[in-house]
Write a protein that holds these residues in place. Sequence first.
Motif, PDB file in Angstrom:
ATOM      1  N   GLN A 171       0.066   1.842  -3.750  1.00  0.00           N
ATOM      2  CA  GLN A 171       0.078   0.515  -4.394  1.00  0.00           C
ATOM      3  C   GLN A 171       0.341  -0.608  -3.403  1.00  0.00           C
ATOM      4  OE1 GLN A 171       3.689   0.236  -7.007  1.00  0.00           O
ATOM      5  NE2 GLN A 171       4.064   2.304  -6.246  1.00  0.00           N
ATOM      6  N   TYR A 172       0.719  -0.243  -2.151  1.00  0.00           N
ATOM      7  CA  TYR A 172       0.979  -1.264  -1.144  1.00  0.00           C
ATOM      8  C   TYR A 172      -0.135  -1.310  -0.099  1.00  0.00           C
ATOM      9  CZ  TYR A 172       5.573  -0.844  -3.246  1.00  0.00           C
ATOM     10  OH  TYR A 172       6.605  -0.796  -4.148  1.00  0.00           O
ATOM     11  N   TYR A 173      -1.350  -0.970  -0.563  1.00  0.00           N
ATOM     12  CA  TYR A 173      -2.512  -0.893   0.342  1.00  0.00           C
ATOM     13  C   TYR A 173      -2.690  -2.178   1.141  1.00  0.00           C
ATOM     14  CZ  TYR A 173      -7.368  -0.625   1.838  1.00  0.00           C
ATOM     15  OH  TYR A 173      -8.522  -0.627   2.584  1.00  0.00           O
ATOM     16  N   ASN A 174      -2.495  -3.341   0.479  1.00  0.00           N
ATOM     17  CA  ASN A 174      -2.727  -4.632   1.145  1.00  0.00           C
ATOM     18  C   ASN A 174      -1.440  -5.259   1.653  1.00  0.00           C
ATOM     19  OD1 ASN A 174      -5.577  -4.730   0.713  1.00  0.00           O
ATOM     20  ND2 ASN A 174      -5.179  -5.205  -1.460  1.00  0.00           N
ATOM     21  N   ASN A 175      -0.332  -4.585   1.519  1.00  0.00           N
ATOM     22  CA  ASN A 175       0.923  -5.203   1.927  1.00  0.00           C
ATOM     23  C   ASN A 175       1.881  -4.150   2.487  1.00  0.00           C
ATOM     24  OD1 ASN A 175       3.162  -6.830   2.287  1.00  0.00           O
ATOM     25  ND2 ASN A 175       2.959  -7.866   0.296  1.00  0.00           N
ATOM     26  N   ARG A 217      -0.140   4.966   4.117  1.00  0.00           N
ATOM     27  CA  ARG A 217      -0.143   3.518   3.917  1.00  0.00           C
ATOM     28  C   ARG A 217       0.939   2.826   4.733  1.00  0.00           C
ATOM     29  NH1 ARG A 217      -5.112   2.867   1.932  1.00  0.00           N
ATOM     30  NH2 ARG A 217      -5.435   3.969  -0.052  1.00  0.00           N
ATOM     31  N   SER A 219       2.714   1.163   7.730  1.00  0.00           N
ATOM     32  CA  SER A 219       2.245   0.538   8.969  1.00  0.00           C
ATOM     33  C   SER A 219       2.832   1.274  10.163  1.00  0.00           C
ATOM     34  CB  SER A 219       2.696  -0.931   9.001  1.00  0.00           C
ATOM     35  OG  SER A 219       4.123  -0.995   9.050  1.00  0.00           O
TER      36      SER A 219
END
Length: 915
Positions: A171-175, A217, A219
């Motif tokens: 759910q944190y793909y973009n963040n 996911r 970083s």
Amino acid sequence: MREKIENYLYDLTKKYSQVNKISFSANVISEQVGLKRSTVSSYLNEAFRNQILLKIKTYPVSFLHKKAFTETFFEAQYLEYNSFEELFAEAPSNYKEKDPLETVIGAFGSLKEKINQIKTAAMYPNGGLPIMLMGASGSGKTFLAEKIYEYMTEKQIIDFSAPFVSHNCAQYYNNPELLSSVLFGYTKGAFTGADSNKEGLLDAADGGVLFLDEVHRLSEEGQEKLFTFMDTGEYSPIGNDSLKKKANIRLVFATTENIESTFLPTFLRRVPVVVSLPRFYERPQPERLQLIDQFFIQESNILQKELSVSSKVIHFLIDTDLEGNVGKIKNLIKFACGNAYTKQYNNQRINVKLLDIPVENLLQPYPSAKISNQHNIDKRVYLPNTEIQPNLETSERKKLKNFFTRLLDDYKKIEDNTLTSTQFISFATENVTLLMDEFIFFTPEDKETSFFSFITYNIRSAFQFMNENYGFVQDGNKILSIANYLYVKESQDFLFDSTDWVDLKKPLLHFLEEQMKDEVWLAKRFLNSLSLHMDSEVLDEDVVFIALYLHSMNLTLTDNSIKAIVLAHGYSTASSMANVANRMLQKNIFQAYDMPLGITASEVESKIFQYIENYQVEKGLVVLIDMGSLNIITEKLATKIQSPLLVINSFNTPLLLEVGNLIINSQTIFEISEQIADWLPIKRQLTTPKTNKKKAIITCCYTGMGSAVQIKEILQKSLGETGETLTVLPYDYLKLKENKRQELPFQMYNVLAIVGTENPEIESVPYFGLDRLVNGEQIDDFVQIIAQKFAVDGENLKQELIFNFSLKKMVESLTILDADRVLNLVSDSISEMQRVLEITFNANKKYLLFLHISCMIERILRKEEVDKQEDIENYIKENRMTMEKIHRCLQNIEEKYTIKISDLELRLLNDIVFN
């Protein structure tokens, strides 16, 4: 309302091993049933007072449904316990604690190695090892992570109330930065919107398990922070690097991506256990069927209806390929059941057919590899609220259960005197034969896959062990039958729920040991060897079944004597003379080869090699040939054979009878060569292997070969891989004592040492007494001898020897008796001997007596006799008084085991005591 709570707790108790133990508290139960905590607590305590519930006085207090607990586990003796551990501590001896990981479908098949990896990671000290689960979406990673948590709580690796925190990182793909804050927590002002301090997942999971799904996911910065925590156990919340927090967490990760290209190498180095889960269609057919069955059972429970599923639906589901996704299979089954239920909700039985599956899925092509092999599966019926689903058992398993049901019914008839022992054995043997004949032709769907191949490979290894040690001949049909038997059982105790089996198995085994002691003994030896290879238990039901199977073959063990073959030119010259000699000797001594006139020496050599491959010739091979020109094979074979070879040029019936008698009388090949020298003008040639001699250790025992063989097994277990290149050879003590280096082992091997209970005193060969290996005096010297010739880890070998040569381990290895019981009885007898004989035994003497008497008990129970003693009458006259005293000291053993200790046995004991 009361009924609602009790029913909920009944179902929850049935699922005890699948849920967190905190679920049994009043607080959690109130949340689940939608009632106030005080109301639930009042009802729970009232039900406890009415003896409906069990109370566990943990914090918080927990409650179990008494009836559900009895049905699932065992009958509790009390109503109140201080802990779950105290409750399970009173489990009966035949109760086997459930292993959550072993309930996973495929735990004994395609996932066997992976489950073992997971257990290793979970049990590893100092916080365990991080685990990475790899697999396609829906392959069962989350389900397996939950089972890992259950396993850790069941094995008390973590506390039963320890948290299980599961989080999907997708759910944190973009963040990814937000993901780091969720994971590590943050401090006030760390970023826009951080109005207060916030704890993260690491805080929540402290003391338990943190499962991060789709962890790729994270970083690179997040990975670095996480592996720093893995190294140090410390982390800092986002926004305050100076604040160091600690947590003790077991980490489980999951990903659908290629880990090599997705994660930092420095992160991967911290994750030593990577488990790749197979896709649905990569699983063996029985496992695919088990998964399908499990999902239909779940739907049956939800709908509270019987489900009758057509064979076409089952075939479709087994063969379909939804991107290998188990989750999609589950949803497909849920839709099909719901679709059928909508049309038939008034019926008690819901029929699920192919058209209940969504059309878009039906239009998908079958994978060609699967549809090419149609499965012989009938329609399947699933029952709600039923743990055992009898309709789902294979016909083979049903036949096995029927066999044991019939066996137990017949055994009851013996006790009722309506069936004789002979009739019982006859009926049981006939039924085993019929069943195993069927198993020869039973072809598993996944015969070439890992589980069946694994079973077959290890059975071959066990047969090889039996062949080398006991002359148990390997046979393809035996291997296939036993492999199919174990495959059908899936190595599981499938009689655990049979009260007849629980009540009768001990007397039945005792009865079989009396009626067919050799077969039961061999079955135990075979299954013990197999269990070491397969890391599985030896089950009583398998001992019974395999023993009856061996009995059905009219088993006679091949002896390990010198072998002899006759080679002659002509249509039946060799076979005719060998048959005459064998009949006159009343034993099959000679193997015949009839040869054409034009046969070459290399072809004769090939015939002999063929014989050597099929028979044990360690003690030597006698070759009798009819033409002098053939004796050139001696030199050719000398560079290739591994045992002594005696070639006799020309033969006749009297000579065959002479050679046969010498073999029957246990003469060595060297003695045979010398004694036939009188048969002039016979030419003979005796040769020993010209190849480099293998290194060997000889084992011997004053009381006979049986113990020498068993000492060999203990040594080989201690030596591990070194035992594959170092021969451990059991040999007759009396022959070694009398003939020294003239005996066969010294012609065949480079003997490094002798290990035994009595020193045969052979010059320049080191002797290691078992007593001194046990007390540690000679362990270092023994390890040094091995280390001089082989590359071994000396410290590791030393530890293995110390462990395996402890007194209890020795008795467990040398006998099939209950070690604790026999050692207690023997200890009492030895104490009584010291009192009656007014002697104080030193430690070495005590050890020898412990070992000898333990083996003696088993030897008498198995009706084995010690070697004859020609001077026994004179010996008794000279030592009657001390022998009688020793005998009196052993009366407790005679009474407990219902045996009679002979004068021959007493003489051996007298020698040990006074020599």
